[in-house]
Design a protein around this motif. Sequence first.
Motif, PDB file in Angstrom:
ATOM      1  N   VAL A  64       0.863  -1.199   0.000  1.00 20.03           N
ATOM      2  CA  VAL A  64       0.000   0.000   0.000  1.00 20.03           C
ATOM      3  C   VAL A  64       0.890   1.236   0.000  1.00 20.03           C
ATOM      4  O   VAL A  64       0.659   2.204  -0.728  1.00 20.03           O
ATOM      5  CB  VAL A  64      -0.948   0.012   1.227  1.00 20.03           C
ATOM      6  CG1 VAL A  64      -1.656   1.362   1.332  1.00 20.03           C
ATOM      7  CG2 VAL A  64      -1.975  -1.105   1.120  1.00 20.03           C
ATOM      8  N   HIS A  65       1.941   1.193   0.806  1.00 24.78           N
ATOM      9  CA  HIS A  65       2.877   2.316   0.874  1.00 24.78           C
ATOM     10  C   HIS A  65       3.544   2.531  -0.497  1.00 24.78           C
ATOM     11  O   HIS A  65       3.627   3.654  -0.994  1.00 24.78           O
ATOM     12  CB  HIS A  65       3.926   2.006   1.945  1.00 24.78           C
ATOM     13  CG  HIS A  65       5.056   2.977   1.969  1.00 24.78           C
ATOM     14  ND1 HIS A  65       4.907   4.270   2.392  1.00 24.78           N
ATOM     15  CD2 HIS A  65       6.348   2.848   1.570  1.00 24.78           C
ATOM     16  CE1 HIS A  65       6.060   4.900   2.275  1.00 24.78           C
ATOM     17  NE2 HIS A  65       6.948   4.067   1.781  1.00 24.78           N
ATOM     18  N   ALA A  66       3.951   1.427  -1.135  1.00 31.79           N
ATOM     19  CA  ALA A  66       4.633   1.537  -2.437  1.00 31.79           C
ATOM     20  C   ALA A  66       3.706   2.085  -3.519  1.00 31.79           C
ATOM     21  O   ALA A  66       4.144   2.815  -4.409  1.00 31.79           O
ATOM     22  CB  ALA A  66       5.156   0.162  -2.857  1.00 31.79           C
ATOM     23  N   PHE A  67       2.424   1.739  -3.441  1.00 33.63           N
ATOM     24  CA  PHE A  67       1.484   2.108  -4.510  1.00 33.63           C
ATOM     25  C   PHE A  67       0.884   3.506  -4.321  1.00 33.63           C
ATOM     26  O   PHE A  67       0.138   3.971  -5.181  1.00 33.63           O
ATOM     27  CB  PHE A  67       0.311   1.100  -4.572  1.00 33.63           C
ATOM     28  CG  PHE A  67       0.710  -0.322  -4.912  1.00 33.63           C
ATOM     29  CD1 PHE A  67       1.980  -0.629  -5.386  1.00 33.63           C
ATOM     30  CD2 PHE A  67      -0.190  -1.373  -4.753  1.00 33.63           C
ATOM     31  CE1 PHE A  67       2.346  -1.945  -5.688  1.00 33.63           C
ATOM     32  CE2 PHE A  67       0.150  -2.682  -5.065  1.00 33.63           C
ATOM     33  CZ  PHE A  67       1.430  -2.969  -5.524  1.00 33.63           C
ATOM     34  N   GLN A  68       1.181   4.160  -3.181  1.00 31.85           N
ATOM     35  CA  GLN A  68       0.571   5.483  -2.916  1.00 31.85           C
ATOM     36  C   GLN A  68       0.843   6.441  -4.066  1.00 31.85           C
ATOM     37  O   GLN A  68       1.967   6.546  -4.546  1.00 31.85           O
ATOM     38  CB  GLN A  68       1.170   6.107  -1.634  1.00 31.85           C
ATOM     39  CG  GLN A  68       0.625   5.574  -0.338  1.00 31.85           C
ATOM     40  CD  GLN A  68      -0.895   5.678  -0.223  1.00 31.85           C
ATOM     41  OE1 GLN A  68      -1.514   6.615  -0.727  1.00 31.85           O
ATOM     42  NE2 GLN A  68      -1.499   4.691   0.441  1.00 31.85           N
TER      43      GLN A  68
END
Length: 280
Positions: A64-68
């Motif tokens: 989720v952090h990477a896709f922000q």
Amino acid sequence: MKVCVTGASGQTGSIVTRKLVERSKGFVAVVRSEHSKAKLLKGTPGLKPGDVLVCSSFCKDELVHAFQGCEQLVILTSAMPKLALSSLPGVIFSKLMGRKGVRPSFYFAEGQSPKEVDWLMQREQIDAAVAAGVKHVVLISSMGGTQPDHFLNTMGDGKILLWKRKAEVYLKESGMKYTIVHPGGLLPHPGPVKESSAGGLRELRVGVDDEFLESEERTIPREDLAEVTIQCLTTPEAVNTSWDLVSRKEGVGVTFTSLSKLLGAAESLQCDYSRPALPV
Ligand SMILES: NC(=O)c1ccc[n+]([C@@H]2O[C@H](COP(=O)([O-])OP(=O)(O)OC[C@H]3O[C@@H](n4cnc5c(N)ncnc54)[C@H](OP(=O)(O)O)[C@@H]3O)[C@@H](O)[C@H]2O)c1
């Protein structure tokens, strides 16, 4: 629109990354280790270290952090079969005896089986994409998913194409826009028969439900697959579709340039997911 590519250090993923750099698109390349990051940076002129993110666990929170901030996601991760060297003497002996169809054996490293990588880990990616607000996912899967007894489904603990297909169904039901591509055998191929793998020199063909599996032309250069992947991001006709992709021999037909044209001429862009039964 910012794009995230997972499996960015793989053979096709690194070409997709190179093309994103060349086209100055905003993107994040996600890899699973510092080693893969270093390899990708070394092989991709113009790629900045800040554009590559290491996700060592590939769990939902990390992703989720990477896709922000990304509106689109390209999934190019895959379980990677390893050749069982012990099976080679038998294969060589069979060849010497003139027996055909004897193949080497393959296995998957612990924790890296198709169920874990192609199903559970892809499900984490899809869940993370929904949570991060991604709008459109391009999933590169594989041809052969309609055939439970396909050779690839017999490798290791098996069923790689069926686990991939299960992730495809999960993506279709996620509510995000999707494009699912089933390429045929990717070139360059590790086998002894060498076929040219140059990109931009072939006619591409789109079909559904493994219709090309019996055809003589059922391979595609990774360079061409990467170009199609990139064009999926900007081609409206590719949204909410799933199809097989192969190439003709070099010099035959009309060289691929536009995915919009290719998809516009296709008879169907929806594979039938009602069969076969998928693993539970
Ligand atoms: N080979 C074929 O003939 C063929 C035919 C049809 C379809 N396909 C499919 O086409 C796609 C591209 O194939 P390819 O051969 O270009 O890919 P590849 O070189 O095998 O790359 C696979 C990628 O997945 C990553 N990966 C593997 N296990 C992972 C894990 N546990 N966590 C996170 N990342 C992981 C690898 O990371 P590292 O770089 O760190 O190892 C690599 O970047 C794949 O989905 C493949 O199944 C292949």
